[in-house]
Scaffold this active site. Structure first.
Site, mmCIF file in Angstrom:
data_model
loop_
_atom_site.group_PDB
_atom_site.id
_atom_site.type_symbol
_atom_site.label_atom_id
_atom_site.label_comp_id
_atom_site.label_asym_id
_atom_site.label_seq_id
_atom_site.Cartn_x
_atom_site.Cartn_y
_atom_site.Cartn_z
ATOM 1 N N CYS A 52 -56.205 24.412 24.086
ATOM 2 C CA CYS A 52 -55.347 23.556 23.258
ATOM 3 C C CYS A 52 -54.328 24.366 22.464
ATOM 4 C CB CYS A 52 -56.187 22.753 22.268
ATOM 5 S SG CYS A 52 -57.571 21.861 22.995
ATOM 6 N N ASP A 85 -62.932 22.328 19.299
ATOM 7 C CA ASP A 85 -64.018 21.349 19.299
ATOM 8 C C ASP A 85 -64.805 21.395 20.603
ATOM 9 O OD1 ASP A 85 -63.038 20.686 16.869
ATOM 10 O OD2 ASP A 85 -62.553 18.610 17.339
ATOM 11 N N CYS A 126 -55.079 21.620 18.905
ATOM 12 C CA CYS A 126 -56.353 20.898 18.884
ATOM 13 C C CYS A 126 -56.396 19.927 17.695
ATOM 14 C CB CYS A 126 -57.491 21.901 18.814
ATOM 15 S SG CYS A 126 -59.102 21.259 19.322
ATOM 16 N N ASP A 127 -57.309 18.970 17.733
ATOM 17 C CA ASP A 127 -57.159 17.775 16.894
ATOM 18 C C ASP A 127 -57.158 17.979 15.379
ATOM 19 O OD1 ASP A 127 -59.899 18.196 16.774
ATOM 20 O OD2 ASP A 127 -60.424 16.409 17.902
ATOM 21 N N LYS A 128 -58.006 18.869 14.802
ATOM 22 C CA LYS A 128 -57.976 19.046 13.344
ATOM 23 C C LYS A 128 -56.708 19.751 12.897
ATOM 24 C CE LYS A 128 -61.920 17.259 13.751
ATOM 25 N NZ LYS A 128 -61.947 17.383 15.225
ATOM 26 N N GLU A 450 -68.822 16.907 14.844
ATOM 27 C CA GLU A 450 -68.435 15.913 15.841
ATOM 28 C C GLU A 450 -69.425 15.947 16.995
ATOM 29 O OE1 GLU A 450 -64.085 15.313 16.727
ATOM 30 O OE2 GLU A 450 -64.690 16.404 18.517
ATOM 31 N N SER A 476 -66.657 12.510 18.758
ATOM 32 C CA SER A 476 -65.462 13.045 19.382
ATOM 33 C C SER A 476 -64.557 11.892 19.796
ATOM 34 C CB SER A 476 -65.860 13.852 20.620
ATOM 35 O OG SER A 476 -64.755 14.054 21.462
#
Length: 562
Positions: A52, A85, A126-128, A450, A476
């Site tokens: 990511c 993650d 990545c998501d955070k 998560e 997730s």
């Protein structure tokens, strides 16, 4: 008279009492003529240990090159952290994932404030990363743009498209003898073919889509794939827009309003987005001093349908939106035309959302990725805010409808994700049960880890329609099934989830939005008196500080609430 755009950096570059600072700037390659230019911090969450994020430095270099072409600007690259993650999922490392959001925000704020940068271009992967950079940009409130790193291309094996969730579900299939060891290994090897964030409507793509609708990204940023020509073009032209924001003094708090946040949430819900949207939007709204609560999510949930046939609950990936729909702006324009979104919100182009969509083509419904509003996949959102004696302060359910909207069953209780995973893999879960995973909240986890493994194992074992799962942790964006998370108060704080016993009856009603333990109040109070709070799991380091400062899930798990 030309408006100054170096309002912050000039406090260093034009201060004759700072010779050491000037000497260090000369050492970076700056010339005397550069001391009049606005300084742009170009921050990415680059590190090469995660697909990511592994390409973000390359995108940062392209952006810096575009900054050089603007005669009044100079750019400085720096990096902040990230946590994968996918790599940490189901391990103790996942405890650091959500807390990394706060570190990202704090570190960007620190560098930009300390070095007096006039504007910021942030490149999350990545998501955070995405809410982390967004929180920092709001705190700083200087002209800023987010350039999303873009999503990964799909993998391919045995004539089927693959993504990261395919690898998790493959383990459940292998353990139930649905696929061979060789098939399992090939799926794992081919799930992630290169750079980019996970390809479905998981948390990264959910947040990217939401922030584009909120106006903090240029059109197409959320849907242009990581290695596409479109992403390179975006990096090349972003300097024009950051200069425009500087000249017009347009800042994040001019863009992030309650109305624009509603736009972001509506789009994400229409696309079947991740439940992590709740935590991150609550935190973003708090940073912007916008009153946006769980009640607002529930209100929107009742207003918008699911029209995106996207993974994890659906079939398609973000690359399909790019290739076959024409990108997220096509969907935004459709929702604007249908009155779902508000068009008068300001964006990083300097224009309103409606004006940005003027030349965007209309959606063609001769495809199965995005459904029309009059024939949706589900008439209201999959994200439901549930209250009841188990979650008096709220919980978040992800109910797409294919697994039903009501579940009542006997509790099967686990005090850790690891124990629950072992039970699922060892086929010790019975149809009709409600799996309870507790002591995995913000303080109990700590870090509210998560969970993709248990939901993927459930789906892989073919139990998706036969069991439910509730937790004070979170899921997730790749999770699907009959799942409820973010239960507040959490077990570590003495929430009712701590007192549930094996065999208790739990009722989940996603029509009336309730989560109920069917045990007499007298018995609940007896169990409460007998309960001994467990010791916190860490006593030093960052997670210890996180435990001491983090708010509840219903308040966004922020650490700057005091």
């Amino acid at each position: 008279m030309k408006r100054k755009i170096n309002n912050f950096s000039r406090k260093i570059t034009k201060n004759s009492n700072l010779p050491a600072a000037h000497a260090m700037l000369y050492a970076t390659g700056m010339k005397e003529s550069d001391f009049c230019k606005a300084q742009i911090g170009i921050v990415s969450n680059w590190y090469d240990g995660n697909p990511c994020n592994m390409h973000l430095d390359m995108l940062g270099k392209k952006i810096k090159s575009s900054i050089i072409n603007q005669k009044d600007l100079i750019g400085f690259q720096f990096t902040t952290i990230g946590v994968s993650d996918g790599i940490t999922m189901g391990t103790p490392g996942m405890r650091f994932s959500l807390p990394s959001r706060e570190l990202i925000a704090d570190s960007i704020e620190t560098v930009v404030e300390a070095h007096h940068y006039d504007g910021v271009i942030a490149i999350p992967g990545c998501d955070k990363n995405i809410p982390g950079v967004m929180i920092s940009l709001i705190r700083l409130n200087r002209p800023s743009i987010i350039v999303y790193g873009g999503s990964i291309s799909s993998g391919f094996y045995n004539k089927k498209k693959l993504d990261i969730v395919s690898s998790f579900e493959a383990l459940g299939k292998k353990n139930t003898c649905q696929i061979s060891e060789e098939e399992y290994k090939n799926i794992v090897k081919k799930s992630c073919p290169g750079p980019g964030a996970c390809g479905g409507m998981y948390t990264a793509n959910t947040m990217a889509s939401a922030l584009e609708a909120m106006g903090m990204m240029l059109p197409y940023s959320s849907s242009s794939p990581s290695m596409s020509k479109n992403k390179k073009i975006e990096c090349q032209k972003v300097s024009i827009f950051i200069k425009n924001l500087l000249e017009k003094k347009i800042k994040p708090k001019d863009i992030v309003t309650k109305t624009s946040i509603e736009n972001g949430v509506k789009l994400a819900m229409c696309l079947g987005g991740s439940t992590n949207l709740i935590l991150h939007i609550l935190a973003i709204a708090k940073s912007a001093n916008v009153n946006f609560t769980l009640k607002d999510f529930q209100k929107i949930s009742n207003q918008v349908p699911i029209i995106g046939n996207l993974k994890p609950s659906g079939v398609f990936l973000m690359e399909d939106i790019h290739n076959n729909i024409g990108g997220i702006p096509v969907i935004i324009k459709y929702l604007l035309n249908e009155g779902i979104l508000y068009g008068d919100c300001l964006t990083v182009t300097g224009e309103t959302l409606c004006k940005n969509m003027k030349n965007i083509p209309n959606i063609n419904f001769n495809q199965k990725i995005i459904y029309p509003l009059n024939n949706p996949i589900k008439k209201n959102s999959h994200i439901r805010i549930l209250y009841g004696n188990i979650s008096p302060e709220g919980s978040v359910a992800k109910i797409t409808g294919k697994e039903g909207t009501f579940f009542r069953g006997k509790a099967n209780v686990f005090n850790s994700e690891k124990d629950a995973n072992q039970a699922i893999l060892n086929q010790k879960i019975q149809k009709g049960e409600v799996i309870v995973i507790r002591y995995v909240g913000p303080t109990g986890g700590p870090g509210m880890p998560e969970m993709l493994k248990p939901t993927s194992y459930i789906m892989g074992a073919g139990l998706g329609k036969n069991v439910a799962l509730i937790t004070d942790g979170r899921f997730s964006g790749g999770s699907h099934g009959f799942v409820v998370g973010h239960i507040t108060p959490e077990a570590q704080s003495g929430g009712l989830i701590a007192f549930i016993k094996n065999g208790d009856i739990i009722k989940i009603d996603a029509e009336n939005n309730t989560l109920t333990l069917e045990v007499e109040e007298e018995e609940i109070q007896r169990r409460k008196k007998e309960w001994i709070p467990p010791l916190i799991k860490v006593k030093r380091g960052y997670l210890y500080k996180y435990i001491k400062t983090v708010s509840t899930a219903s308040e966004g798990c922020v650490t700057d609430q005091f």
